[in-house]
Design an enzyme around this catalytic site. Structure first.
Site, mmCIF file in Angstrom:
data_model
loop_
_atom_site.group_PDB
_atom_site.id
_atom_site.type_symbol
_atom_site.label_atom_id
_atom_site.label_comp_id
_atom_site.label_asym_id
_atom_site.label_seq_id
_atom_site.Cartn_x
_atom_site.Cartn_y
_atom_site.Cartn_z
ATOM 1 N N ASP A 1 12.090 -7.988 -3.933
ATOM 2 C CA ASP A 1 11.471 -8.747 -2.828
ATOM 3 C C ASP A 1 11.794 -10.245 -2.959
ATOM 4 O OD1 ASP A 1 9.878 -9.575 -0.725
ATOM 5 O OD2 ASP A 1 8.004 -9.434 -1.853
ATOM 6 N N CYS B 1 12.932 -11.166 3.777
ATOM 7 C CA CYS B 1 12.146 -11.957 4.717
ATOM 8 C C CYS B 1 13.031 -12.970 5.461
ATOM 9 C CB CYS B 1 10.997 -12.656 4.007
ATOM 10 S SG CYS B 1 11.523 -13.708 2.660
ATOM 11 N N ARG C 1 0.838 -1.218 0.000
ATOM 12 C CA ARG C 1 0.000 0.000 0.000
ATOM 13 C C ARG C 1 0.864 1.256 0.000
ATOM 14 N NH1 ARG C 1 -3.374 -0.793 4.343
ATOM 15 N NH2 ARG C 1 -1.760 0.041 5.676
ATOM 16 N N PHE D 1 11.019 -9.937 -8.486
ATOM 17 C CA PHE D 1 10.523 -11.008 -7.608
ATOM 18 C C PHE D 1 9.038 -10.734 -7.356
ATOM 19 C CE2 PHE D 1 15.002 -10.409 -6.677
ATOM 20 C CZ PHE D 1 15.518 -11.696 -6.705
ATOM 21 N N ALA E 1 16.693 -13.251 -11.473
ATOM 22 C CA ALA E 1 16.778 -11.803 -11.282
ATOM 23 C C ALA E 1 18.216 -11.296 -11.365
ATOM 24 C CB ALA E 1 16.160 -11.416 -9.943
ATOM 25 N N ASP F 1 10.225 -12.188 -12.695
ATOM 26 C CA ASP F 1 10.195 -13.341 -11.791
ATOM 27 C C ASP F 1 10.807 -14.531 -12.527
ATOM 28 O OD1 ASP F 1 8.428 -13.848 -9.000
ATOM 29 O OD2 ASP F 1 8.944 -15.674 -10.088
HETATM 30 N N1 SAH Z 1 6.773 -9.634 -4.255
HETATM 31 C C1 SAH Z 1 5.800 -10.666 -4.042
HETATM 32 C C2 SAH Z 1 6.296 -11.861 -3.272
HETATM 33 C C3 SAH Z 1 7.599 -12.439 -3.790
HETATM 34 S S1 SAH Z 1 7.891 -14.097 -3.331
HETATM 35 C C4 SAH Z 1 4.600 -10.044 -3.329
HETATM 36 O O1 SAH Z 1 4.691 -8.923 -2.862
HETATM 37 O O2 SAH Z 1 3.559 -10.700 -3.256
HETATM 38 C C5 SAH Z 1 9.404 -14.382 -4.130
HETATM 39 C C6 SAH Z 1 9.301 -14.569 -5.645
HETATM 40 O O3 SAH Z 1 10.646 -14.661 -6.128
HETATM 41 C C7 SAH Z 1 8.623 -15.835 -6.109
HETATM 42 O O4 SAH Z 1 7.594 -15.504 -7.008
HETATM 43 C C8 SAH Z 1 9.693 -16.640 -6.846
HETATM 44 O O5 SAH Z 1 9.208 -17.274 -8.023
HETATM 45 C C9 SAH Z 1 10.672 -15.571 -7.205
HETATM 46 N N2 SAH Z 1 12.079 -15.986 -7.331
HETATM 47 C C10 SAH Z 1 12.781 -16.807 -6.550
HETATM 48 N N3 SAH Z 1 14.069 -16.852 -6.927
HETATM 49 C C11 SAH Z 1 14.182 -16.017 -7.997
HETATM 50 C C12 SAH Z 1 15.265 -15.611 -8.831
HETATM 51 N N4 SAH Z 1 16.495 -16.056 -8.629
HETATM 52 N N5 SAH Z 1 15.020 -14.735 -9.813
HETATM 53 C C13 SAH Z 1 13.770 -14.245 -10.013
HETATM 54 N N6 SAH Z 1 12.719 -14.599 -9.249
HETATM 55 C C14 SAH Z 1 12.906 -15.467 -8.253
#
Ligand code: SAH
Length: 411
Positions: A295, A335, A210, A225, A275, A247
């Protein structure tokens, strides 16, 4: 209840409110752990025999007992009903609609139990042996309290192994939908149900979604992410000019794309890939953004991952900040409970120093209130989300350029 006696001076943490007893704190000469059935209740006492609390014992785990009450009572249906009723009424006070984390383990005095609510559907995680043994009780009480249409049990959490539990797949009770609906901050998100990540949605970022969105009107946003678009979709709904979702999961991106369209009416760009590579490619292509959200999943799950994990956070924040336009925002989350807010700020300031940016911390967010922190248990506070404005005014210290003097004069 059998007694579980602590060694001398090992009662301090429990007295201060902490809920975990470690196996090396137990006076095993007097109360051997092997005398307990896995998952059995015990009355925890100090070395003199004074009662401290009721706990469930797992003789084979490093955390060998988890306190669930300061009274002497069993962990039975009555107690679970009290705790879950209390957890639910807190959420009903916090939120207008039934989309939230209903139970957050120790934060709700329910060690080993997580329940997410999606309207009439529930997604649960059980991570302790004691709770595993009481799964049917929990299910019965959830039925009484919220009459769920379906319940998904996600048994994939790695932490189950520490308790000697199997990490299975997912168990579906009732018609668990392919897609779950989430209402959050005025947005409607669809997220994978039967084959989602963890329990399906990251409710812990609600407040950070938000606040970030409120800073995105008329801006170009990168949601790295992204999962199903938590940050980007909220930004789009708040009037962002454009959003790029990044992602590693093509499935997550297909949800992000749909959610984006449904909530903003417009289109978006998606980038599928790792990423660490994809951010470099965006940089090499000369792309920049007004707002960059990073994230990632937890890079530090155990203490021994700390160094490597910290390094990954450093690299990511550096890569992310390179894409932020002058005066734009880096929204950086972690996290990993073992990475402190100071550590994360350190990653940001290091990236700023390398890039010659002046970082200003505008807000430091945390997990939302449906993930309550147990005040005596730092282990229950895990999410950090820093919103940092990055102004490119200074020169990089470690890379003096030819026009240093000129710049100095201009300033
Ligand atoms: N930002 C989201 C939550 C992210 S959860 C929200 O606010 O709801 C973490 C995400 O990172 C997942 O979707 C997973 O698929 C992705 N992920 C994990 N490792 C990754 C990488 N090395 N590169 C890109 N994405 C990745």
């Amino acid at each position: 209840m059998k007694i579980l006696k602590l060694r001398r001076s090992e009662d301090r943490r429990i007295r201060a409110g902490h809920l975990w007893v470690f196996s090396n704190e137990v006076d095993t000469a007097h109360t051997p752990l092997t005398a307990f059935e896995p998952g059995e209740e015990a009355a925890v006492t100090d070395a003199r025999g004074a009662f401290l609390g009721s706990a469930c014992v797992n003789p084979h785990s490093l955390i060998c007992a988890r306190v669930y009450s300061r009274e002497k009572r069993p962990l039975d249906a009555d107690l679970l009903r009290e705790r879950l009723t209390d957890a639910l009424s807190l959420r009903e006070r916090l939120f207008d609609s039934p989309y939230f984390r209903l139970a957050f383990g120790e934060g709700d005095f329910l060690p080993g139990l997580v329940v997410d609510r999606y309207g009439s559907h529930l997604a649960c995680q059980v991570t302790t042996l004691a709770m595993e043994r009481r799964r049917d009780l929990v299910r019965g009480i959830l039925d009484e309290l919220v009459h769920p249409a379906s319940v998904l049990w996600d048994d994939t959490a790695g932490s189950r192994v520490l308790e000697g539990l199997e990490t299975g797949g997912r168990v579906f009770e009732g018609p668990v939908p392919e897609e779950l609906e989430v209402l959050e901050n005025g947005c409607v998100y669809l997220v994978p149900g039967r084959e989602g990540q963890k329990t399906g949605w990251f409710y812990d970022q609600r407040d950070n979604h938000r606040l970030t969105a409120s800073l995105c009107r008329g801006r170009d946003v990168l949601d790295a992410f992204s999962y199903a678009g938590g940050f980007g979709v909220a930004a789009a709904r708040a009037g962002a000019s454009s959003v790029v979702y990044l992602d590693a999961s093509a499935k997550a991106l297909s949800f992000a794309e749909r959610n984006h369209r449904a909530n903003s009416g417009g289109g978006c760009e998606t980038v599928c890939g790792d990423a660490f590579d994809a951010l470099k490619e965006l940089r090499d292509a000369g792309r920049t953004f007004d707002v960059v959200s990073i994230d990632p999943p937890a890079f530090i799950k155990r203490r021994r991952d700390y160094k490597e994990g910290l390094n990954a956070y450093r690299r990511l924040n550096y890569l992310g900040m390179q894409l932020v336009r002058d005066g734009g925002l880096l929204v950086t989350s972690s996290c990993s409970q073992l990475l402190s807010a100071d550590d994360l700020r350190g990653c940001v300031s290091q990236a700023s120093a390398r890039l010659g940016a002046l970082p200003r911390l505008l807000a430091a967010g945390r997990q939302g209130p449906d993930h309550p922190v147990h005040c005596a248990m730092p282990e229950t506070a895990y999410l950090k989300c820093l919103i940092v404005q990055c102004a490119r005014q200074a020169r990089p210290h470690n890379r003096p350029g030819r026009d240093d003097t000129q710049q100095g004069q201009q300033q």
